[in-house]
Design a protein around this motif. Structure first.
Motif, PDB file in Angstrom:
ATOM      1  N   GLN A 153       0.843  -1.233  -0.130  1.00 54.17           N
ATOM      2  CA  GLN A 153       0.137   0.021  -0.092  1.00 54.17           C
ATOM      3  C   GLN A 153       0.806   1.447   0.001  1.00 54.17           C
ATOM      4  OE1 GLN A 153      -2.712   0.028   3.163  1.00 54.17           O
ATOM      5  NE2 GLN A 153      -3.887  -1.773   2.191  1.00 54.17           N
ATOM      6  N   ARG A 154       2.157   1.385   0.172  1.00 55.56           N
ATOM      7  CA  ARG A 154       3.052   2.493   0.366  1.00 55.56           C
ATOM      8  C   ARG A 154       3.364   2.702  -1.062  1.00 55.56           C
ATOM      9  NH1 ARG A 154       7.904   1.299   4.422  1.00 55.56           N
ATOM     10  NH2 ARG A 154       9.218   0.014   2.879  1.00 55.56           N
ATOM     11  N   ASP A 155       3.786   4.036  -1.329  1.00 56.50           N
ATOM     12  CA  ASP A 155       4.738   4.639  -2.295  1.00 56.50           C
ATOM     13  C   ASP A 155       5.789   5.186  -1.722  1.00 56.50           C
ATOM     14  OD1 ASP A 155       6.284   5.194  -4.523  1.00 56.50           O
ATOM     15  OD2 ASP A 155       4.470   6.014  -5.478  1.00 56.50           O
ATOM     16  N   ILE A 156       7.172   4.807  -1.638  1.00 62.42           N
ATOM     17  CA  ILE A 156       8.067   5.361  -0.924  1.00 62.42           C
ATOM     18  C   ILE A 156       8.766   6.537  -1.592  1.00 62.42           C
ATOM     19  CG2 ILE A 156       8.672   3.392   0.447  1.00 62.42           C
ATOM     20  CD1 ILE A 156      11.099   3.006  -1.290  1.00 62.42           C
ATOM     21  N   ALA A 196       3.580   6.131  12.418  1.00 65.91           N
ATOM     22  CA  ALA A 196       3.877   4.898  11.726  1.00 65.91           C
ATOM     23  C   ALA A 196       2.528   4.714  10.849  1.00 65.91           C
ATOM     24  CB  ALA A 196       3.731   3.685  12.988  1.00 65.91           C
ATOM     25  N   THR A 197       2.454   3.766  10.049  1.00 66.82           N
ATOM     26  CA  THR A 197       1.301   3.442   9.182  1.00 66.82           C
ATOM     27  C   THR A 197       0.348   2.350   9.627  1.00 66.82           C
ATOM     28  OG1 THR A 197       2.659   1.714   7.937  1.00 66.82           O
ATOM     29  CG2 THR A 197       2.625   4.028   7.002  1.00 66.82           C
ATOM     30  N   VAL A 198       0.876   1.847  10.878  1.00 64.05           N
ATOM     31  CA  VAL A 198       0.058   0.800  11.285  1.00 64.05           C
ATOM     32  C   VAL A 198      -0.320   0.943  13.061  1.00 64.05           C
ATOM     33  CG1 VAL A 198       1.352  -0.875  10.105  1.00 64.05           C
ATOM     34  CG2 VAL A 198       2.046  -0.367  12.301  1.00 64.05           C
ATOM     35  N   ASP A 199      -1.090   0.330  13.476  1.00 62.66           N
ATOM     36  CA  ASP A 199      -1.213   0.530  14.842  1.00 62.66           C
ATOM     37  C   ASP A 199      -0.585  -0.289  15.929  1.00 62.66           C
ATOM     38  OD1 ASP A 199      -2.282  -2.323  15.259  1.00 62.66           O
ATOM     39  OD2 ASP A 199      -4.221  -1.789  14.424  1.00 62.66           O
ATOM     40  N   LEU A 200      -0.419   0.064  16.839  1.00 63.99           N
ATOM     41  CA  LEU A 200       0.793  -0.541  17.880  1.00 63.99           C
ATOM     42  C   LEU A 200       0.592  -2.116  18.102  1.00 63.99           C
ATOM     43  CD1 LEU A 200       2.881   0.346  19.736  1.00 63.99           C
ATOM     44  CD2 LEU A 200       1.157   0.461  21.617  1.00 63.99           C
TER      45      LEU A 200
END
Ligand code: OOG
Ligand code: NI
Length: 453
Positions: A153-156, A196-200
């Motif tokens: 899902q990411r584009d760096i 962050a892109t995510v939860d803990l």
């Protein structure tokens, strides 16, 4: 095509490395402290050793002493790695060497993007050690799939960076204005993200699998995780780090201190714990970024490298668990069998040298021998050690592990897989030894030709 002048790849790399350094100093104040310490020790070393100062001056290295030599990033997918290859090519940096770190318990394999020819290395040798996460080594299938889905899902890269890379490929380079934009856009890929892109919970699950997996998967980009200036006295910087407020890794990696330095010695301050905002607004921390220093010596031939690997492996049991001073002492004993004399290294073909004519050589008529040692003896030719420009897998693993906490050292079952790495990269990596051998061969051929009359 118009004749608008294009900026050299060397100039773009030089600007990029400066921009990266400024960004990292602003992001990690302790890195600024390291730079100041390195500068202080370099000055003292030069003041003490006039011969060294003269040699550096003669080789035009003095004014670039403060310039960073390398940095490192870790990426998560083939697409990211392949695009990075194109990004680095804009700056004249190409993949050299394949490093397998799975064997040392780090689930990545790596290459170094670096300048290749002499002139480019002399201008600015900045390299980026780039690791690709090997998701296939994660045994937990659900977690593996989750990691892959997050990465997909990411584009760096910024849209601007993508455009300018394509433009560069079509145009064969970038104009002044485009180069400036490129540096700014490319820098974004390496920036730190506090969010962050995510939860803990996801972070913790990935972290429990391997801290490095969390580092690669949970953020918007592959933040630069360290930069590395050149030190003239690595032992002294290591000694002074604590007093300057830094927590050094336990030991210096690589060969021991010697009269004729070989390969690469490295150490670092350990990664800092930094606060992170996770999705759904929970706070946590992440430990990834550090500062490193390096001191390089002569590149070794395959024989020299085999001897190095053998002596290092043989010393391992004896150095295990020792603090740095003792570690270095035992290591030096173990390396007593590695000749520490330039002429011997050369005659036994353990290291690579570059041959040049002396003034007498330039003035000389034809000579009856092509033997480099005879030519050196007659004062017609000098041999200069070729600096090692690459990395060492055991040292790299040591750097990784010093930041992984306890229990980071178990080997992964998967073997080195250079083919898979190259397939992901979309290109083959250059064999580093062939570069040094070629440089030695060309220099020797030129000298022989000049003296053959
Ligand atoms: C790279 C560690 C290896 C070196 O200098 O050997 C390295 C990393 O931590 O991503 O930078
Ligand atoms: Ni490094």
């Amino acid at each position: 095509m118009t004749t608008t002048s294009l900026v050299s790849t060397d100039a773009i790399r030089d600007r990029f490395s400066q921009a990266m350094s400024a960004m990292y100093q602003a992001e990690v104040p302790q890195y600024e402290t390291l730079l100041a310490l390195v500068d202080e020790v370099n000055r003292e070393t030069l003041a003490r050793d006039a011969g060294l100062a003269e040699r550096l001056e003669a080789h035009d290295e003095l004014n670039r002493l403060g310039v960073e030599r390398h940095g490192a990033i870790r990426v998560g997918s083939a697409a990211e790695l392949a695009m990075l290859r194109r990004l680095f090519a804009v700056m004249g940096m190409y993949p050299v060497g394949y490093y397998d770190l799975a064997e040392a318990g780090v689930p990545v394999h790596s290459t170094a993007f670096r300048p290749v020819d002499d002139a480019a290395l002399a201008r600015n040798p900045f390299r980026v050690f780039t690791s690709l996460l090997r998701l296939e080594l994660i045994e937990n299938e659900a977690l593996r799939e989750r990691a892959a889905a997050i990465l997909a899902q990411r584009d760096i890269f910024t849209p601007g960076a993508r455009e300018l890379i394509e433009l560069c490929e079509h145009q064969g380079g970038l104009t002044e204005e485009q180069a400036e934009r490129f540096v700014a856009e490319a820098l974004e890929t390496f920036r730190w993200h506090r969010d962050a892109t995510v939860d803990l919970d996801t972070y913790e699950a990935l972290h429990a699998e391997h801290r490095l997996i969390a580092d690669v998967v949970c953020f918007r980009g592959p933040h630069i995780n360290h930069l590395t200036p050149r030190t003239l006295d690595i032992d002294e910087v290591q000694r002074r780090m604590p007093a300057a407020g830094m927590n050094p890794k336990a030991v210096i990696e690589g060969p021991p201190r010697r009269d004729c330095p070989i390969l690469l010695r490295q150490t670092s301050f350990k990664a800092l714990e930094e606060s992170i905002r996770f999705a759904s607004d929970r706070q946590g921390t992440h430990t990834a970024r550090f500062g490193e220093i390096e001191q390089r010596g002569v590149a070794l031939t395959a024989e020299g490298r085999a001897l190095y690997d053998r002596l290092l492996a043989a010393s391992r049991e004896r150095t295990a668990g020792l603090a740095n001073e003792d570690h270095q002492r035992v290591l030096a004993e173990a390396f007593a069998d590695f000749p520490d004399d330039e002429a011997v290294l050369r005659r036994r073909s353990l290291a690579f040298f570059e041959y040049r004519l002396t003034e007498a050589g330039r003035a000389s008529g034809p000579v009856d021998t092509p033997d480099p040692e005879a030519l050196i003896e007659r004062g017609l030719v000098v041999a200069r050690p070729i600096t090692y420009e690459d990395f060492l897998p055991v040292s790299a693993a040591g750097i990784f592990q010093s930041n992984l906490g306890d229990g980071g050292g178990e080997a992964y079952a998967g073997n080195a897989n250079r083919e898979a790495f190259e397939a992901a990269l979309g290109a083959s990596v250059t064999d580093e030894l062939s570069l040094y051998a070629e440089r030695e061969r060309t220099s020797l051929a030129a000298v022989r030709e000049a003296l053959a009359g």
